[in-house]
Design a protein around this motif. Structure first.
Motif, short mmCIF file in Angstrom:
data_model
loop_
_atom_site.label_atom_id
_atom_site.label_comp_id
_atom_site.label_asym_id
_atom_site.label_seq_id
_atom_site.Cartn_x
_atom_site.Cartn_y
_atom_site.Cartn_z
N HIS A 39 46.14 -52.34 -20.89
CA HIS A 39 47.14 -52.66 -21.91
C HIS A 39 48.34 -51.75 -21.75
O HIS A 39 48.21 -50.57 -21.42
CB HIS A 39 46.52 -52.49 -23.30
CG HIS A 39 47.31 -53.09 -24.41
ND1 HIS A 39 48.44 -52.51 -24.92
CD2 HIS A 39 47.12 -54.23 -25.11
CE1 HIS A 39 48.92 -53.27 -25.89
NE2 HIS A 39 48.14 -54.32 -26.02
N SER A 40 49.53 -52.27 -22.03
CA SER A 40 50.76 -51.49 -21.85
C SER A 40 51.02 -50.49 -22.97
O SER A 40 51.93 -49.68 -22.87
CB SER A 40 51.96 -52.43 -21.72
OG SER A 40 52.10 -53.23 -22.87
N GLY A 41 50.21 -50.52 -24.02
CA GLY A 41 50.40 -49.59 -25.13
C GLY A 41 51.12 -50.27 -26.29
O GLY A 41 51.64 -51.37 -26.16
N SER A 115 42.58 -49.72 -22.44
CA SER A 115 43.45 -48.55 -22.26
C SER A 115 44.54 -48.49 -23.32
O SER A 115 45.40 -47.61 -23.27
CB SER A 115 44.11 -48.61 -20.87
OG SER A 115 45.01 -49.71 -20.79
N GLU A 116 44.54 -49.41 -24.30
CA GLU A 116 45.62 -49.46 -25.29
C GLU A 116 45.77 -48.13 -26.01
O GLU A 116 44.83 -47.62 -26.61
CB GLU A 116 45.40 -50.57 -26.31
CG GLU A 116 46.56 -50.70 -27.27
CD GLU A 116 46.47 -51.91 -28.19
OE1 GLU A 116 47.39 -52.09 -28.99
OE2 GLU A 116 45.48 -52.67 -28.09
N PHE A 117 46.98 -47.57 -25.93
CA PHE A 117 47.31 -46.27 -26.52
C PHE A 117 48.37 -46.52 -27.59
O PHE A 117 49.42 -47.10 -27.31
CB PHE A 117 47.83 -45.33 -25.43
CG PHE A 117 47.89 -43.90 -25.84
CD1 PHE A 117 46.74 -43.18 -26.10
CD2 PHE A 117 49.12 -43.25 -25.96
CE1 PHE A 117 46.79 -41.83 -26.46
CE2 PHE A 117 49.18 -41.92 -26.33
CZ PHE A 117 48.01 -41.21 -26.57
N MET A 118 48.08 -46.11 -28.80
CA MET A 118 48.91 -46.40 -29.96
C MET A 118 49.75 -45.18 -30.33
O MET A 118 49.22 -44.07 -30.44
CB MET A 118 47.99 -46.77 -31.13
CG MET A 118 48.68 -47.19 -32.38
SD MET A 118 49.45 -48.82 -32.28
CE MET A 118 48.07 -49.87 -31.88
N HIS A 119 51.06 -45.41 -30.53
CA HIS A 119 51.99 -44.38 -30.99
C HIS A 119 52.33 -44.69 -32.45
O HIS A 119 52.68 -45.84 -32.76
CB HIS A 119 53.27 -44.40 -30.14
CG HIS A 119 53.00 -44.21 -28.69
ND1 HIS A 119 53.04 -42.97 -28.07
CD2 HIS A 119 52.67 -45.10 -27.72
CE1 HIS A 119 52.77 -43.12 -26.79
NE2 HIS A 119 52.52 -44.39 -26.55
N VAL A 120 52.27 -43.69 -33.32
CA VAL A 120 52.42 -43.92 -34.75
C VAL A 120 53.66 -43.21 -35.28
O VAL A 120 53.88 -42.03 -35.01
CB VAL A 120 51.18 -43.42 -35.52
CG1 VAL A 120 51.29 -43.75 -37.00
CG2 VAL A 120 49.90 -43.99 -34.92
#
Length: 178
Positions: A39-41, A115-120
């Motif tokens: 996943h691109s994030g 691989s999804e990386f979450m920015h909050v």
């Protein structure tokens, strides 16, 4: 412990992610195959208006075959700065922009298979600045007081995992946090 990726085969490529079969050598030398989502994030926004209300979006989600109340969020374009993505997504999904933006943290959404990386981001000082929604989005915006949001969390009325995690990251910054 060492896990060695031996090879990977792309099974499917979509707009936001690719599904892969990955052959891995385990620490004990055995080999196995895993399903993996590349996943691109993404970003999630905690938008708080001047009346101390959090803006949520209600939208149809395929995984639950129904409507789900969530914080505004969106997928990163390849190589996109998360802050730029968040600034666009809040405008597309709520019709507002923010004067103040604070990065609250980041986390993996479902590392067992993705691989999804979450920015909050916490966004305050909201003002009208709508952008056209994505063609496949049909969103209803709802403003809920911070106090009521904590009640909803404790009475199991919020079911989206990223929303719960992001509200936890925002707790110190939110007035009337319970």
């Amino acid at each position: 412990m060492t896990f060695e990726w031996l090879n990977e085969e792309e099974i499917f490529r979509g707009r936001a992610f690719a599904v892969k079969k990955v052959k891995v050598r385990l620490p004990d030398g055995r080999e196995t195959t895993y399903d993996y989502i590349k996943h691109s994030g993404a970003v999630t926004i905690v938008p708080v208006d001047d009346q101390n209300r959090i803006l949520f979006v209600n939208q149809y989600r395929m995984g639950v075959k129904g409507m789900l109340m969530e914080l505004p969020a969106g997928t990163l374009e390849e190589g996109e700065d998360p802050a730029i993505c968040a600034a666009r997504e809040i405008r597309e999904e709520t019709g507002f922009a923010a004067k103040e933006v604070t990065k609250l943290g980041e986390f993996f959404l479902a590392p067992g298979y993705s691989s999804e990386f979450m920015h909050v981001f916490l966004m305050t000082g909201l003002y009208p600045a709508p952008l056209k929604q994505d063609d496949d989005e049909f969103l209803e915006v709802e403003a809920i007081s911070v106090e009521k949001v904590w009640e909803m969390i404790h009475s199991n009325q919020i079911h989206d995992g990223k929303t719960l995690a992001c509200l936890l990251l925002a707790m110190k910054q939110l007035k009337n946090a319970a």
